[in-house]
Design a protein around this motif. Structure first.
Motif, PDB file in Angstrom:
ATOM      1  N   PRO A  37       0.834  -1.211   0.000  1.00 41.60           N
ATOM      2  CA  PRO A  37       0.000   0.000   0.000  1.00 41.60           C
ATOM      3  C   PRO A  37       0.867   1.259   0.000  1.00 41.60           C
ATOM      4  O   PRO A  37       1.976   1.270   0.524  1.00 41.60           O
ATOM      5  CB  PRO A  37      -0.784  -0.119   1.314  1.00 41.60           C
ATOM      6  CG  PRO A  37      -0.706  -1.563   1.699  1.00 41.60           C
ATOM      7  CD  PRO A  37       0.603  -2.056   1.179  1.00 41.60           C
ATOM      8  N   VAL A  38       0.338   2.308  -0.590  1.00 44.33           N
ATOM      9  CA  VAL A  38       1.031   3.596  -0.576  1.00 44.33           C
ATOM     10  C   VAL A  38       1.009   4.143   0.842  1.00 44.33           C
ATOM     11  O   VAL A  38      -0.032   4.159   1.505  1.00 44.33           O
ATOM     12  CB  VAL A  38       0.348   4.592  -1.534  1.00 44.33           C
ATOM     13  CG1 VAL A  38       1.027   5.948  -1.460  1.00 44.33           C
ATOM     14  CG2 VAL A  38       0.381   4.056  -2.956  1.00 44.33           C
ATOM     15  N   ARG A  39       2.175   4.582   1.317  1.00 45.10           N
ATOM     16  CA  ARG A  39       2.285   5.113   2.672  1.00 45.10           C
ATOM     17  C   ARG A  39       2.437   6.626   2.636  1.00 45.10           C
ATOM     18  O   ARG A  39       2.753   7.208   1.607  1.00 45.10           O
ATOM     19  CB  ARG A  39       3.471   4.479   3.384  1.00 45.10           C
ATOM     20  CG  ARG A  39       3.382   2.965   3.533  1.00 45.10           C
ATOM     21  CD  ARG A  39       4.657   2.401   4.141  1.00 45.10           C
ATOM     22  NE  ARG A  39       5.835   2.763   3.338  1.00 45.10           N
ATOM     23  CZ  ARG A  39       7.076   2.407   3.660  1.00 45.10           C
ATOM     24  NH1 ARG A  39       7.298   1.698   4.752  1.00 45.10           N
ATOM     25  NH2 ARG A  39       8.091   2.766   2.884  1.00 45.10           N
ATOM     26  N   LEU A  40       2.240   7.222   3.802  1.00 40.89           N
ATOM     27  CA  LEU A  40       2.380   8.665   3.907  1.00 40.89           C
ATOM     28  C   LEU A  40       3.796   9.101   3.520  1.00 40.89           C
ATOM     29  O   LEU A  40       3.984  10.152   2.898  1.00 40.89           O
ATOM     30  CB  LEU A  40       2.051   9.121   5.330  1.00 40.89           C
ATOM     31  CG  LEU A  40       2.030  10.632   5.562  1.00 40.89           C
ATOM     32  CD1 LEU A  40       0.982  11.302   4.684  1.00 40.89           C
ATOM     33  CD2 LEU A  40       1.768  10.932   7.030  1.00 40.89           C
ATOM     34  N   ALA A  41       4.793   8.287   3.859  1.00 44.51           N
ATOM     35  CA  ALA A  41       6.175   8.614   3.499  1.00 44.51           C
ATOM     36  C   ALA A  41       6.352   8.694   1.994  1.00 44.51           C
ATOM     37  O   ALA A  41       7.125   9.531   1.486  1.00 44.51           O
ATOM     38  CB  ALA A  41       7.127   7.576   4.089  1.00 44.51           C
ATOM     39  N   ASP A  42       5.649   7.852   1.250  1.00 46.30           N
ATOM     40  CA  ASP A  42       5.719   7.891  -0.210  1.00 46.30           C
ATOM     41  C   ASP A  42       5.156   9.206  -0.746  1.00 46.30           C
ATOM     42  O   ASP A  42       5.700   9.807  -1.675  1.00 46.30           O
ATOM     43  CB  ASP A  42       4.939   6.724  -0.819  1.00 46.30           C
ATOM     44  CG  ASP A  42       5.464   5.371  -0.360  1.00 46.30           C
ATOM     45  OD1 ASP A  42       6.697   5.241  -0.224  1.00 46.30           O
ATOM     46  OD2 ASP A  42       4.650   4.461  -0.126  1.00 46.30           O
ATOM     47  N   ILE A  43       4.051   9.634  -0.145  1.00 43.23           N
ATOM     48  CA  ILE A  43       3.424  10.886  -0.573  1.00 43.23           C
ATOM     49  C   ILE A  43       4.364  12.058  -0.296  1.00 43.23           C
ATOM     50  O   ILE A  43       4.560  12.939  -1.136  1.00 43.23           O
ATOM     51  CB  ILE A  43       2.084  11.097   0.159  1.00 43.23           C
ATOM     52  CG1 ILE A  43       1.158   9.894  -0.045  1.00 43.23           C
ATOM     53  CG2 ILE A  43       1.418  12.385  -0.301  1.00 43.23           C
ATOM     54  CD1 ILE A  43       0.861   9.587  -1.478  1.00 43.23           C
ATOM     55  N   ALA A  44       4.955  12.060   0.899  1.00 43.13           N
ATOM     56  CA  ALA A  44       5.870  13.146   1.267  1.00 43.13           C
ATOM     57  C   ALA A  44       7.043  13.231   0.289  1.00 43.13           C
ATOM     58  O   ALA A  44       7.406  14.329  -0.182  1.00 43.13           O
ATOM     59  CB  ALA A  44       6.373  12.930   2.691  1.00 43.13           C
ATOM     60  N   LYS A  45       7.621  12.093  -0.041  1.00 43.97           N
ATOM     61  CA  LYS A  45       8.769  12.078  -0.953  1.00 43.97           C
ATOM     62  C   LYS A  45       8.375  12.567  -2.342  1.00 43.97           C
ATOM     63  O   LYS A  45       9.059  13.394  -2.949  1.00 43.97           O
ATOM     64  CB  LYS A  45       9.335  10.660  -1.034  1.00 43.97           C
ATOM     65  CG  LYS A  45      10.571  10.556  -1.918  1.00 43.97           C
ATOM     66  CD  LYS A  45      11.133   9.127  -1.897  1.00 43.97           C
ATOM     67  CE  LYS A  45      12.367   9.023  -2.782  1.00 43.97           C
ATOM     68  NZ  LYS A  45      12.907   7.633  -2.774  1.00 43.97           N
ATOM     69  N   ALA A  46       7.236  12.070  -2.843  1.00 37.40           N
ATOM     70  CA  ALA A  46       6.809  12.454  -4.193  1.00 37.40           C
ATOM     71  C   ALA A  46       6.441  13.930  -4.266  1.00 37.40           C
ATOM     72  O   ALA A  46       6.627  14.574  -5.309  1.00 37.40           O
ATOM     73  CB  ALA A  46       5.611  11.591  -4.619  1.00 37.40           C
ATOM     74  N   ALA A  47       5.914  14.479  -3.173  1.00 40.38           N
ATOM     75  CA  ALA A  47       5.511  15.889  -3.157  1.00 40.38           C
ATOM     76  C   ALA A  47       6.655  16.816  -2.794  1.00 40.38           C
ATOM     77  O   ALA A  47       6.503  18.048  -2.852  1.00 40.38           O
ATOM     78  CB  ALA A  47       4.357  16.088  -2.188  1.00 40.38           C
ATOM     79  N   GLY A  48       7.792  16.237  -2.373  1.00 40.62           N
ATOM     80  CA  GLY A  48       8.943  17.061  -2.027  1.00 40.62           C
ATOM     81  C   GLY A  48       8.791  17.799  -0.715  1.00 40.62           C
ATOM     82  O   GLY A  48       9.277  18.926  -0.565  1.00 40.62           O
ATOM     83  N   VAL A  49       8.105  17.175   0.266  1.00 40.16           N
ATOM     84  CA  VAL A  49       7.938  17.791   1.589  1.00 40.16           C
ATOM     85  C   VAL A  49       8.381  16.785   2.646  1.00 40.16           C
ATOM     86  O   VAL A  49       8.597  15.594   2.364  1.00 40.16           O
ATOM     87  CB  VAL A  49       6.474  18.206   1.845  1.00 40.16           C
ATOM     88  CG1 VAL A  49       6.010  19.217   0.812  1.00 40.16           C
ATOM     89  CG2 VAL A  49       5.551  16.981   1.861  1.00 40.16           C
ATOM     90  N   SER A  50       8.505  17.267   3.876  1.00 39.82           N
ATOM     91  CA  SER A  50       8.878  16.361   4.952  1.00 39.82           C
ATOM     92  C   SER A  50       7.697  15.481   5.350  1.00 39.82           C
ATOM     93  O   SER A  50       6.533  15.786   5.049  1.00 39.82           O
ATOM     94  CB  SER A  50       9.328  17.161   6.176  1.00 39.82           C
ATOM     95  OG  SER A  50       8.224  17.844   6.753  1.00 39.82           O
ATOM     96  N   HIS A  51       8.001  14.382   6.044  1.00 40.69           N
ATOM     97  CA  HIS A  51       6.957  13.485   6.517  1.00 40.69           C
ATOM     98  C   HIS A  51       6.010  14.234   7.455  1.00 40.69           C
ATOM     99  O   HIS A  51       4.779  14.046   7.418  1.00 40.69           O
ATOM    100  CB  HIS A  51       7.588  12.281   7.235  1.00 40.69           C
ATOM    101  CG  HIS A  51       6.589  11.220   7.608  1.00 40.69           C
ATOM    102  ND1 HIS A  51       5.782  11.325   8.715  1.00 40.69           N
ATOM    103  CD2 HIS A  51       6.288  10.028   7.027  1.00 40.69           C
ATOM    104  CE1 HIS A  51       5.010  10.257   8.801  1.00 40.69           C
ATOM    105  NE2 HIS A  51       5.298   9.453   7.781  1.00 40.69           N
ATOM    106  N   GLY A  52       6.584  15.103   8.302  1.00 41.77           N
ATOM    107  CA  GLY A  52       5.762  15.859   9.244  1.00 41.77           C
ATOM    108  C   GLY A  52       4.792  16.791   8.538  1.00 41.77           C
ATOM    109  O   GLY A  52       3.637  16.926   8.944  1.00 41.77           O
ATOM    110  N   THR A  53       5.267  17.455   7.465  1.00 42.22           N
ATOM    111  CA  THR A  53       4.389  18.358   6.711  1.00 42.22           C
ATOM    112  C   THR A  53       3.260  17.574   6.055  1.00 42.22           C
ATOM    113  O   THR A  53       2.092  17.998   6.081  1.00 42.22           O
ATOM    114  CB  THR A  53       5.192  19.117   5.645  1.00 42.22           C
ATOM    115  OG1 THR A  53       6.146  19.950   6.294  1.00 42.22           O
ATOM    116  CG2 THR A  53       4.268  19.976   4.779  1.00 42.22           C
ATOM    117  N   ALA A  54       3.585  16.436   5.469  1.00 42.30           N
ATOM    118  CA  ALA A  54       2.554  15.605   4.842  1.00 42.30           C
ATOM    119  C   ALA A  54       1.524  15.156   5.871  1.00 42.30           C
ATOM    120  O   ALA A  54       0.319  15.143   5.611  1.00 42.30           O
ATOM    121  CB  ALA A  54       3.192  14.402   4.159  1.00 42.30           C
ATOM    122  N   SER A  55       2.005  14.791   7.057  1.00 42.92           N
ATOM    123  CA  SER A  55       1.085  14.381   8.117  1.00 42.92           C
ATOM    124  C   SER A  55       0.160  15.526   8.515  1.00 42.92           C
ATOM    125  O   SER A  55      -1.045  15.341   8.715  1.00 42.92           O
ATOM    126  CB  SER A  55       1.886  13.898   9.329  1.00 42.92           C
ATOM    127  OG  SER A  55       1.022  13.567  10.401  1.00 42.92           O
TER     128      SER A  55
END
Length: 360
Positions: free
Chosen positions: A11-29
């Motif tokens: 499954p796609v994880r939040l970390a994947d979204i953060a990396k693809a969007a070019g932001v930190s994991h905390g910002t994505a969260s």
């Protein structure tokens, strides 16, 4: 981008979204949990990436499936959280819900928000087994958001007709007819009506061509009940001032100012809530008018505060605590069935209503 979804077996994880969007994991969260602290352009970029990659955000349903039922009910409204504590009807309703929850050891989560985005997040993240929806305003939106959770819910006074939704309601038209008949039999012929909202975020005088257009069934049916009964006594309802309020002190007082500046004043006021009726008693008393010597008032709801005001309020009483109990039981004992219940009301005559002044 499609390969990110179809070419990856996990499954796609939040970390994947953060990396693809070019932001930190905390910002994505934060985009999903605290969107108000993230810049709009960053928020939109992360959301667009999440949608493209098939990630819908943190899903509390997954936790619920792993843990089983959480033994808690969400009570949701589009009103501010203070509504549950400030509004006399809401306080009594919560007593009935609490009683049913206490009997099983279930918890209660209050769900509200100042804007639509936060409301959506609060409903999606609430760890509950189902929802009771206070559909005073924003009913359709509450239903839409709750349906997305795929959890049981019951709507109180839903503003639209939908046979697929479990509801608990009262016979609003019958209750309104009781109130109007009581005043008409006392001899009143000059009336004014203080209504609940016709639509969200609206108040003011209502023209006769709008009388049947309220999106909320309680408003629409109570007004129809008042006028059906008054017509039987020869009252020209087209001449009855109807003022839409927000069921609060400010708009109720504005309505009274408008009504009593229109010429020949009413000798009787039909208020669609006890809250409005008690504000009206206070407003009239401040101006040296006697209740019921000059103006009689009949409320609607039957909250305990009405018996304690001066004078005690005549009202159409709902079985508020029983409505709360039944709503909670519908969630706690949910069996997949749609249940629609209509409960009876009664007229409680107290000292706020009497004959009109001599010669009126």
């Amino acid at each position: 981008m499609a390969s990110l979804v179809t070419g990856n077996p996990r499954p796609v994880r939040l970390a994947d979204i953060a990396k693809a969007a070019g932001v930190s994991h905390g910002t994505a969260s934060n985009v999903f949990s605290r969107p108000e602290i993230v810049r709009e352009e960053v928020r939109e970029r992360v959301k667009a990436m999440a949608e493209a990659m098939g990630y819908a955000g943190p899903d509390p349903k997954g936790r619920l499936l792993r843990a089983g039922k959480v033994n808690a009910i969400g009570v949701a409204t589009t009103e501010p959280l203070s509504y549950f504590f400030d509004d006399p009807f809401a306080r009594v309703m919560m007593a009935g819900i609490s009683e049913a929850c206490d009997a099983t050891g279930a918890g209660i989560a209050l769900v509200s928000a100042g804007n639509d985005e936060k409301l959506a997040w609060n409903i999606q993240s609430a760890l509950v087994d189902g929802f009771i929806l206070f559909c005073i305003e924003g009913g359709p939106r509450l239903v839409e958001l709750t349906r997305e959770r795929k959890l049981p819910f019951v709507a109180l006074e839903l503003g639209v007709e939908d046979d697929t939704i479990s509801t608990i309601r009262i016979d609003n038209a019958a209750g309104a007819r009781m109130a109007a008949r009581h005043l008409a039999e006392l001899g009143h012929r000059r009336y004014a009506v203080l209504t609940l909202p016709f639509v969200d975020d609206s108040s003011g005088l209502v023209s006769p061509d709008r009388f049947g257009t309220a999106i909320y069934t309680a408003t629409r049916n109570r007004l129809a009940g008042y006028f059906d009964e008054l017509s039987r006594f020869g009252v020209d309802t087209a001449k009855v001032p109807v003022y839409e309020t927000g069921n609060d002190a400010a708009t109720t007082r504005a309505g009274l100012e408008t009504i009593f500046a229109m010429g020949e004043p009413p000798t009787a006021i039909l208020a669609m809530s006890d809250r409005m009726a008690m504000v009206a008693i206070e407003w009239l008393t401040e101006r040296g008018m006697k209740v019921p010597g000059d103006v009689s008032i009949v409320g609607f709801d039957g909250v305990p505060d009405g018996a304690l005001c001066d004078p005690p309020l005549t009202t159409v009483a709902q079985p508020i605590i029983e409505i709360g109990r039944r709503a909670a039981r519908m969630i706690l004992d949910f069996d997949g069935a749609v249940r629609r219940e209509t409960l009876d009301v009664e007229l409680i005559v107290r000292a706020s209503s009497g004959p009109p002044p001599a010669g009126s």
